[in-house]
Design a protein around this motif. Structure first.
Motif, short mmCIF file in Angstrom:
data_model
loop_
_atom_site.label_atom_id
_atom_site.label_comp_id
_atom_site.label_asym_id
_atom_site.label_seq_id
_atom_site.Cartn_x
_atom_site.Cartn_y
_atom_site.Cartn_z
N LEU A 71 0.86 -1.18 0.00
CA LEU A 71 0.00 0.00 0.00
C LEU A 71 0.90 1.23 0.00
O LEU A 71 1.74 1.39 0.88
N ALA A 72 0.73 2.08 -1.01
CA ALA A 72 1.52 3.31 -1.10
C ALA A 72 0.60 4.50 -0.81
O ALA A 72 -0.48 4.60 -1.38
N ASN A 73 1.03 5.37 0.08
CA ASN A 73 0.34 6.64 0.37
C ASN A 73 1.28 7.74 -0.10
O ASN A 73 2.47 7.72 0.22
N PHE A 74 0.75 8.69 -0.85
CA PHE A 74 1.59 9.79 -1.31
C PHE A 74 0.74 11.03 -1.57
O PHE A 74 -0.49 10.99 -1.51
N THR A 75 1.42 12.12 -1.84
CA THR A 75 0.77 13.39 -2.15
C THR A 75 1.00 13.71 -3.62
O THR A 75 2.11 13.54 -4.13
N VAL A 76 -0.06 14.15 -4.28
CA VAL A 76 0.06 14.67 -5.64
C VAL A 76 -0.03 16.19 -5.53
O VAL A 76 -1.04 16.72 -5.07
N LYS A 86 4.94 7.11 1.31
CA LYS A 86 5.06 6.17 2.42
C LYS A 86 4.51 4.85 1.93
O LYS A 86 3.45 4.80 1.31
N VAL A 87 5.24 3.76 2.21
CA VAL A 87 4.85 2.46 1.68
C VAL A 87 4.80 1.43 2.80
O VAL A 87 5.72 1.32 3.60
N SER A 121 -3.93 13.92 -1.16
CA SER A 121 -3.36 12.64 -0.75
C SER A 121 -3.95 11.54 -1.62
O SER A 121 -5.07 11.66 -2.14
N TYR A 122 -3.20 10.47 -1.79
CA TYR A 122 -3.60 9.40 -2.69
C TYR A 122 -3.14 8.08 -2.09
O TYR A 122 -2.04 7.99 -1.56
N VAL A 123 -3.98 7.06 -2.18
CA VAL A 123 -3.63 5.73 -1.70
C VAL A 123 -3.67 4.79 -2.89
O VAL A 123 -4.67 4.74 -3.62
N LEU A 124 -2.59 4.05 -3.09
CA LEU A 124 -2.49 3.16 -4.23
C LEU A 124 -2.14 1.75 -3.77
O LEU A 124 -1.05 1.52 -3.25
N PRO A 125 -3.05 0.79 -3.94
CA PRO A 125 -2.70 -0.60 -3.62
C PRO A 125 -1.91 -1.19 -4.80
O PRO A 125 -2.21 -0.93 -5.97
N VAL A 126 -0.88 -1.96 -4.47
CA VAL A 126 -0.06 -2.60 -5.49
C VAL A 126 0.09 -4.07 -5.09
O VAL A 126 0.54 -4.38 -3.98
N ILE A 127 -0.30 -4.96 -6.00
CA ILE A 127 -0.19 -6.39 -5.74
C ILE A 127 0.94 -6.94 -6.60
O ILE A 127 0.96 -6.76 -7.83
#
Length: 132
Positions: A71-76, A86-87, A121-127
């Motif tokens: 799970l990546a949290n970041f700011t655009v 933040k990961v 803020s943005y949350v991106l799930p990565v599998i």
């Protein structure tokens, strides 16, 4: 003396009216994607964002790596740049690799609120799958 006070009050009230008519600037506040009218978007959409990550992310070569969900949290930013990453990682150097890929990402289209670009803020799930 009364005329001087009245003239002074007139100019004071005039400056307040002008200040109210000026367009409000949205400050440097960080908004959630649920609070904006237009969400940040990768050029070409989410499918292209995942394609970008998939083609640039180097999977660990460790034989014990089984894959997993990150799970990546970041700011655009208002310029579309990804910052403050933040990961939540799964080990094997995956955190550092995802940060590298996101830092090198093409600019996103920034979020908008009331017709102005805002930080979001943005949350991106990565599998990740195993490379075995």
């Amino acid at each position: 003396m009364k005329k001087l006070i009245i003239v002074g009050m007139f100019f004071l009230s005039l400056s307040q009216v002008q200040a109210q008519n000026e367009p409000k600037q949205i400050d440097n506040q960080l908004y959630k994607t649920t609070d904006v009218e237009l969400k940040p978007e990768f050029p070409g959409g989410m499918q292209m964002f995942y394609k970008y990550i998939g083609s640039n992310f180097k999977l660990p070569r460790d034989k014990d790596f089984k894959g997993g969900r990150m799970l990546a949290n970041f700011t655009v930013g208002i310029d579309g740049k990804i910052t403050d990453i933040k990961v939540k990682d799964i080990g094997f150097g995956t955190k550092e690799e995802l940060i590298r890929v996101l830092e090198n990402s093409p600019l996103l289209m920034p979020a908008e609120l009331n017709g102005q670009k805002v930080r979001c803020s943005y949350v991106l799930p990565v599998i990740l799958g195993s490379n075995n």
